[in-house]
Design an enzyme around this catalytic site. Structure first.
Site, PDB file in Angstrom:
ATOM      1  N   LYS A  65      19.306  -3.186 -17.892  1.00 46.40           N
ATOM      2  CA  LYS A  65      20.126  -2.454 -18.873  1.00 46.40           C
ATOM      3  C   LYS A  65      21.579  -2.946 -18.914  1.00 46.40           C
ATOM      4  O   LYS A  65      22.181  -3.001 -19.973  1.00 46.40           O
ATOM      5  CB  LYS A  65      20.119  -0.957 -18.556  1.00 46.40           C
ATOM      6  CG  LYS A  65      18.783  -0.280 -18.803  1.00 46.40           C
ATOM      7  CD  LYS A  65      18.955   1.212 -18.583  1.00 46.40           C
ATOM      8  CE  LYS A  65      17.632   1.935 -18.654  1.00 46.40           C
ATOM      9  NZ  LYS A  65      17.784   3.388 -18.682  1.00 46.40           N
ATOM     10  N   ASP A 101      20.215   7.652 -24.048  1.00 45.02           N
ATOM     11  CA  ASP A 101      19.880   8.629 -22.996  1.00 45.02           C
ATOM     12  C   ASP A 101      20.632   9.958 -23.169  1.00 45.02           C
ATOM     13  O   ASP A 101      20.063  11.026 -22.985  1.00 45.02           O
ATOM     14  CB  ASP A 101      20.195   8.048 -21.608  1.00 45.02           C
ATOM     15  CG  ASP A 101      19.143   7.051 -21.159  1.00 45.02           C
ATOM     16  OD1 ASP A 101      18.012   7.087 -21.686  1.00 45.02           O
ATOM     17  OD2 ASP A 101      19.448   6.214 -20.282  1.00 45.02           O
TER      18      ASP A 101
END
Ligand code: ATR
Length: 286
Positions: A65, A101
């Site tokens: 990520k 998220d």
């Protein structure tokens, strides 16, 4: 046929293909969502050439990520607070990276607890890792106040300093010692565990919720197991609980809606649905 993938290592057990292939099937869209387990030395080259490799976009999972964040051409603001991207699409040949998220977290709470509004709510957040960054930036933007506790207090302080540097108003982040957390619970409207404690194979989060108000909501980002000790304990006391699976389902939505926007538009669909059926399908694979 449009293809999307999730890139990670390990990635074999990713639940993302179940989610996205469910929507493809449900909305009758021709497309495919695949897993690309990739060695470290191959990641950058594959990622930068993803369009040539035949993909219109991807999700990024552990451990890439942060690397993907470095490599994308455009970073959406949400990803800057975390320094990590989980959702990538292509516009005019350029890789655009976002992090969904925080959005997924808020959607999960707001959809699970009817009428819940983060504005003015006191959130006690445990943990100061990547997930905490995503969640805290998202709930601050919605007007919540955050009391942050982390085993390593310096990491909590770094989170706050980084947020200040990135232009977030951090007056509403209060950092407290990890050991103090049981007392601090008396102030909470919502208790959020963002640490890995309680996850299968990890240490348990040892807690005593006696000071937590009965009306407070308790949520855990851990979803393996779905009912963590924290959630079981909170449920036993009569607190409302929200498990972590919904966050996973909701963080997937923005990616799908961007990758398949034309196909969805042609079908008159604005937002894809996190239905009970989808949830049970994913639960079968936990
Ligand atoms: P993620 O990106 O998923 O948030 P992370 O960045 O590794 O993962 O963060 C993990 C979080 O869990 C951290 O807040 C970590 O606390 P430290 O900053 O002190 O490491 C917390 N954590 C992990 N194991 C822990 C433990 N045994 N006790 C308390 N906190 C723990």
């Amino acid at each position: 046929m449009k293809k999307i993938c999730v890139i990670g290592n390990p990635a074999k057990h990713s639940l993302s293909p179940i989610i996205h292939n469910y929507w493809l099937n449900k909305y009758g869209i021709e497309g495919k969502y695949e897993i690309k387990e990739m060695k470290n030395e191959n990641f950058a080259q594959f990622f930068l050439q993803i369009e040539k490799e035949g993909y219109s976009g991807c999700n990024i999972t552990i451990p890439y990520k942060e690397k993907a964040y470095e490599l994308v051409g455009v970073r959406k603001r949400e990803s800057e607070f975390i320094g990590a991207v989980n959702t990538v699409w292509i516009e005019k040949g350029q890789l655009i990276g976002s992090n969904t998220d925080g959005y997924g977290f808020c959607e999960n709470i707001e959809k699970s607890i009817q009428g819940f509004d983060f504005k003015g709510k006191k959130a006690v957040v445990l943990g100061a890792g990547g997930a905490a960054r995503a969640i805290i930036s998202a709930i601050l933007a919605k007007g919540a106040e955050v009391t942050l506790l982390n085993r390593t207090i310096e990491k909590a302080e770094k989170l706050k300093n980084d947020f200040t540097d990135k232009g977030i108003d951090t007056q509403k982040i209060l950092i407290k010692d990890w050991e103090q957390w049981e007392q601090i619970l008396s102030l909470a409207n919502i208790l959020i565990n963002t640490t890995s404690l309680g996850m299968s194979g990890q240490e348990e989060l040892k807690l005593d919720l006696k000071n937590l108000p009965q009306e407070a909501i308790v949520t855990d980002i851990v979803y393996r197991p779905l009912m963590t000790k924290l959630l079981l304990e909170a449920q036993k006391r009569g607190n409302k609980i929200v498990d972590g699976l919904g966050m996973l389902l909701h963080q997937a939505r923005p990616g799908f809606e961007i990758w398949f926007q034309e196909e969805l538009k042609a079908r008159g669909i604005k937002n894809v649905e996190v239905s009970k059926e989808l949830r049970s399908k994913v639960e079968e694979h936990l």
